[in-house]
Design a protein around this motif. Structure first.
Motif, PDB file in Angstrom:
ATOM      1  N   CYS A   3       0.826  -1.205   0.000  1.00 23.82           N
ATOM      2  CA  CYS A   3       0.000   0.000   0.000  1.00 23.82           C
ATOM      3  C   CYS A   3       0.863   1.259   0.000  1.00 23.82           C
ATOM      4  O   CYS A   3       0.541   2.234  -0.674  1.00 23.82           O
ATOM      5  N   HIS A  29      -3.130  -3.712  -7.988  1.00 25.15           N
ATOM      6  CA  HIS A  29      -3.296  -3.429  -6.565  1.00 25.15           C
ATOM      7  C   HIS A  29      -4.715  -2.929  -6.292  1.00 25.15           C
ATOM      8  O   HIS A  29      -5.367  -3.364  -5.352  1.00 25.15           O
ATOM      9  N   CYS A  33      -7.284  -4.293  -3.420  1.00 23.89           N
ATOM     10  CA  CYS A  33      -7.158  -3.510  -2.187  1.00 23.89           C
ATOM     11  C   CYS A  33      -8.204  -2.397  -2.173  1.00 23.89           C
ATOM     12  O   CYS A  33      -8.040  -1.382  -2.843  1.00 23.89           O
ATOM     13  N   CYS A  36      -7.019   1.217  -0.867  1.00 22.78           N
ATOM     14  CA  CYS A  36      -6.311   2.052  -1.833  1.00 22.78           C
ATOM     15  C   CYS A  36      -7.239   2.515  -2.950  1.00 22.78           C
ATOM     16  O   CYS A  36      -7.065   3.596  -3.498  1.00 22.78           O
TER      17      CYS A  36
HETATM   18 ZN   LIG Z   1      -3.434  -1.013  -0.832  1.00 25.31          ZN
END
Ligand SMILES: [Zn+2]
Length: 85
Positions: A3, A29, A33, A36
């Motif tokens: 992250c 990502h 995630c 994020c």
């Molecule tokens: Zn992340």
């Protein structure tokens, strides 16, 4: 990608400054995630508002609130307890 690495590259990503392979890593990502993803989405919207603000001149108060909204997203683990503002 961690992250922290994602957040480091985020503004470059939003500016379209990244090479293709880094961009793919960031998008990877984002796909798993959620945290994020939210940060990215919020930052994107805020950048748009900041760009607009060059035309419309947002009051300082609103800029400050936008910035603190992003900081909150970045520090979600601190969300317990009322914040003294
Ligand atoms: Zn992340």
């Amino acid at each position: 990608m961690k992250c922290s690495e994602f957040l480091n590259e985020l503004t470059n990503y939003l500016d379209g400054m990244l090479d293709e392979s880094t961009k793919v890593e960031l998008e990877n990502h984002l796909s798993w995630c959620h945290n994020c993803y939210v940060v990215c989405d919020t930052t994107k919207k805020t950048i748009e508002i900041y760009r607009d603000s060059q035309l419309y001149e947002l009051p300082d108060d609103l800029r400050t609130r936008l910035r603190s909204a992003i900081m909150k997203k970045c520090q979600q683990h601190k969300k317990h307890g009322p914040q003294s503002v």
